[in-house]
Design a protein around this motif. Structure first.
Motif, PDB file in Angstrom:
ATOM      1  N   ILE A  39       0.855  -1.270   0.112  1.00 52.34           N
ATOM      2  CA  ILE A  39      -0.124   0.334   0.038  1.00 52.34           C
ATOM      3  C   ILE A  39       0.746   1.167  -0.126  1.00 52.34           C
ATOM      4  CG2 ILE A  39      -1.589   1.614   1.423  1.00 52.34           C
ATOM      5  CD1 ILE A  39      -2.708  -1.362   2.428  1.00 52.34           C
ATOM      6  N   TYR A  40       1.827   1.444   1.026  1.00 51.47           N
ATOM      7  CA  TYR A  40       2.917   2.442   0.783  1.00 51.47           C
ATOM      8  C   TYR A  40       3.191   2.292  -0.499  1.00 51.47           C
ATOM      9  CZ  TYR A  40       2.636   2.642   5.715  1.00 51.47           C
ATOM     10  OH  TYR A  40       2.001   3.323   7.416  1.00 51.47           O
ATOM     11  N   GLN A  41       4.313   1.236  -1.220  1.00 49.92           N
ATOM     12  CA  GLN A  41       4.454   1.042  -2.443  1.00 49.92           C
ATOM     13  C   GLN A  41       3.448   2.540  -3.733  1.00 49.92           C
ATOM     14  OE1 GLN A  41       5.236  -2.704  -2.250  1.00 49.92           O
ATOM     15  NE2 GLN A  41       7.930  -1.971  -1.303  1.00 49.92           N
ATOM     16  N   HIS A  42       2.277   1.432  -3.470  1.00 52.07           N
ATOM     17  CA  HIS A  42       1.101   2.430  -4.350  1.00 52.07           C
ATOM     18  C   HIS A  42       0.916   3.764  -4.502  1.00 52.07           C
ATOM     19  CE1 HIS A  42      -1.857   1.236  -7.733  1.00 52.07           C
ATOM     20  NE2 HIS A  42      -3.002   1.871  -6.756  1.00 52.07           N
ATOM     21  N   PHE A 105      -7.887  -7.714   6.281  1.00 53.47           N
ATOM     22  CA  PHE A 105      -8.072  -6.616   6.193  1.00 53.47           C
ATOM     23  C   PHE A 105      -7.753  -6.545   5.046  1.00 53.47           C
ATOM     24  CE2 PHE A 105      -6.426  -2.335   6.274  1.00 53.47           C
ATOM     25  CZ  PHE A 105      -7.804  -1.109   5.924  1.00 53.47           C
ATOM     26  N   PHE A 106      -5.987  -7.040   4.514  1.00 58.24           N
ATOM     27  CA  PHE A 106      -5.849  -6.478   3.571  1.00 58.24           C
ATOM     28  C   PHE A 106      -6.114  -7.162   2.040  1.00 58.24           C
ATOM     29  CE2 PHE A 106      -1.544  -7.269   5.988  1.00 58.24           C
ATOM     30  CZ  PHE A 106      -1.831  -5.427   6.490  1.00 58.24           C
ATOM     31  N   ARG A 107      -6.658  -8.264   2.163  1.00 53.06           N
ATOM     32  CA  ARG A 107      -8.296  -9.525   0.700  1.00 53.06           C
ATOM     33  C   ARG A 107      -9.809  -8.120   1.214  1.00 53.06           C
ATOM     34  NH1 ARG A 107      -5.793 -14.570   2.960  1.00 53.06           N
ATOM     35  NH2 ARG A 107      -4.375 -15.313   1.487  1.00 53.06           N
ATOM     36  N   GLY A 110     -11.995  -2.550   0.639  1.00 50.19           N
ATOM     37  CA  GLY A 110     -11.167  -1.305   0.076  1.00 50.19           C
ATOM     38  C   GLY A 110     -10.048  -0.945  -0.226  1.00 50.19           C
ATOM     39  N   VAL A 111      -8.785  -1.933   0.088  1.00 55.46           N
ATOM     40  CA  VAL A 111      -7.737  -2.564  -0.388  1.00 55.46           C
ATOM     41  C   VAL A 111      -7.547  -2.660  -1.621  1.00 55.46           C
ATOM     42  CG1 VAL A 111      -5.852  -3.385   0.083  1.00 55.46           C
ATOM     43  CG2 VAL A 111      -6.942  -2.902   2.392  1.00 55.46           C
ATOM     44  N   VAL A 112      -9.073  -3.301  -2.349  1.00 54.20           N
ATOM     45  CA  VAL A 112      -8.494  -4.485  -3.497  1.00 54.20           C
ATOM     46  C   VAL A 112      -8.200  -2.854  -3.995  1.00 54.20           C
ATOM     47  CG1 VAL A 112      -9.787  -5.474  -4.936  1.00 54.20           C
ATOM     48  CG2 VAL A 112      -8.857  -6.315  -2.848  1.00 54.20           C
ATOM     49  N   ARG A 117      -5.992  -4.125  -7.487  1.00 54.00           N
ATOM     50  CA  ARG A 117      -6.300  -6.216  -7.701  1.00 54.00           C
ATOM     51  C   ARG A 117      -5.909  -6.688  -6.091  1.00 54.00           C
ATOM     52  NH1 ARG A 117      -1.505  -6.525  -6.229  1.00 54.00           N
ATOM     53  NH2 ARG A 117       0.053  -5.435  -7.120  1.00 54.00           N
ATOM     54  N   PRO A 118      -6.428  -7.922  -6.063  1.00 50.95           N
ATOM     55  CA  PRO A 118      -6.262  -8.450  -4.102  1.00 50.95           C
ATOM     56  C   PRO A 118      -4.961  -8.265  -4.820  1.00 50.95           C
ATOM     57  CG  PRO A 118      -8.144  -9.765  -6.340  1.00 50.95           C
ATOM     58  CD  PRO A 118      -7.013  -8.585  -6.988  1.00 50.95           C
ATOM     59  N   PRO A 119      -4.079  -8.027  -3.267  1.00 54.24           N
ATOM     60  CA  PRO A 119      -3.066  -8.285  -3.146  1.00 54.24           C
ATOM     61  C   PRO A 119      -2.643 -10.014  -2.461  1.00 54.24           C
ATOM     62  CG  PRO A 119      -4.201  -6.923  -1.286  1.00 54.24           C
ATOM     63  CD  PRO A 119      -4.772  -7.787  -1.895  1.00 54.24           C
ATOM     64  N   ALA A 120      -1.677 -10.582  -2.784  1.00 56.54           N
ATOM     65  CA  ALA A 120      -1.080 -11.635  -2.549  1.00 56.54           C
ATOM     66  C   ALA A 120      -0.574 -11.514  -1.173  1.00 56.54           C
ATOM     67  CB  ALA A 120      -0.302 -12.416  -3.870  1.00 56.54           C
TER      68      ALA A 120
END
Length: 138
Positions: A39-42, A105-107, A110-112, A117-120
């Motif tokens: 998320i920081y990188q994106h 939460f990471f899936r 809102g995160v997607v 896209r969904p994170p791995a």
């Protein structure tokens, strides 16, 4: 201290989850937080640094409490231990509960939506594990 001079920090998404997190910081129960490195990188955001202060916002976007970062580590999710999990102030009994909640939460939608896209997410997924101290309530 003027909250307006500080960068802001928003826990989770507005609503009950954020409100519980802010309350846990205010009470002193919460002294750690975790973010997904991706998320920081994106977002193109620099990682927090020890000594940096943030104004933590409530669900209405108002400053609620000021924190100072004391430690920042980038670690695989599998390396988060029970003590850190408990320091998150969310009632996790151990790292397994912490991991299950953070994976969910990471899936989350809102995160997607933010990442596009969904994170791995697995034990090797890098997270930003921060420790902080409460400086003042807003």
């Amino acid at each position: 201290m003027d909250h307006d001079d500080l960068p802001t920090l928003e826990l989770a998404f507005p609503g009950p989850e954020r409100d519980r997190g802010v309350a846990a910081i205010r009470s002193g129960e919460k002294t750690a937080l975790t973010g997904l490195l991706e998320i920081y990188q994106h977002a193109g955001e620099a990682l927090p640094q020890p000594g940096q202060r943030f104004s933590v916002l409530d669900s209405d976007g108002r400053p609620a409490v000021t924190i100072e970062v004391t430690e920042v580590r980038v670690v695989p999710m599998a390396e988060v231990d029970d003590e850190f999990a408990r320091a998150e102030g969310r009632g996790y009994a151990d790292a397994a509960q912490w991991r299950a909640a953070h994976e969910a939460f990471f899936r989350s939608e809102g995160v997607v939506e933010f990442l596009g896209r969904p994170p791995a997410i697995d034990g090797r997924t890098l997270v930003v594990a921060e420790r902080f101290r409460k400086v003042e309530s807003g």
